[in-house]
Design a protein around this motif. Structure first.
Motif: not given
Length: 229
Positions: A33-41, A114-121
């Motif tokens: 989740x953190x990795x997805x979050x940081x990617x969006x930022x 499974x990319x769901x948690x990454x996408x949540x982030x």
């Protein structure tokens, strides 16, 4: 440790274990989740400073880890910042080589991602500046965002559920996201806005009826301040 140093395997595990420990709130971000979050930022429409995005890593608003001491806090925050820097550097140097941090599941003898948690982030990162993402949704690049929407949004249409509930279809969406991220980055690159900073005036403001600081002997309003306003 310098911020340009990628996390070692041990450091990755240390950060992972800390986020999962009882010293963080139950809703603190996991590593994917953190990795997805940081990617969006990192690739989004505006530069967002760590002082704004870092607190959300620990959970809901106001959540703070139970640090053992200031040294531990410094180390963990440093690991998060270096994790972010890995994302930034990869998109700067080789965006097509960027790999989202997905989890894998063994389903009926087949390994599926499974990319769901990454996408949540990623969605959480977008929510820091929700309105500023509108431009990409309304553009020709809009379809690149759809897999992230399907797996990351809080709610999707009932007619779309079949696209995410089947593990094989969700696996395909995860692959699509990885393929689409360079295009999302490319869309925002020329449009990205810098962080807003407060400009501090180092010298007292000159009144319009004060003597002009240039030394002319005239009033400021008749000299250097003549073109103001």
């Amino acid at each position: 440790m310098q911020l340009d140093q990628p996390l070692s395997e041990k450091e990755f595990d240390d950060l992972d274990n800390f986020l999962l420990s009882d010293r963080c709130s139950d809703d603190a971000m996991t590593m994917d989740t953190l990795h997805g979050y940081l990617t969006a930022i990192a690739i989004g429409p505006e530069t967002i400073m760590p002082a704004e995005w870092l607190p959300r890593v620990w959970g809901e608003e106001g959540a703070v880890p139970k640090w053992k001491n200031p040294k531990e806090e410094e180390r963990i925050v440093n690991l998060v910042m270096r994790f972010m820097n890995e994302v930034l550097v990869t998109f700067e140097v080789a965006p097509k080589e960027f790999e989202p941090l997905y989890v894998e599941h063994d389903i009926n003898g087949e390994t599926l991602i499974d990319a769901e948690a990454w996408c949540w982030g990623f969605w959480e990162g977008m929510e820091l500046r929700p309105g500023s993402w509108d431009e990409i949704w309304d553009s020709e690049a809009g379809p690149l965002m759809r897999p992230i929407y399907l797996l990351g949004a809080d709610e999707i249409d009932e007619s779309e559920l079949a696209e995410v509930e089947d593990p094989k279809k969700a696996h395909k969406l995860a692959l699509d996201i990885e393929a689409n991220l360079p295009g999302i980055h490319r869309f925002w690159l020329p449009r990205r806005k810098a962080a807003v900073e407060t400009v501090r005036r180092d010298e007292p403001k000159v009144g319009r009826n004060d003597d002009c600081p240039c030394g002319s002997g005239k009033k400021y309003k008749k000299c250097c301040g003549a073109n103001e306003g």
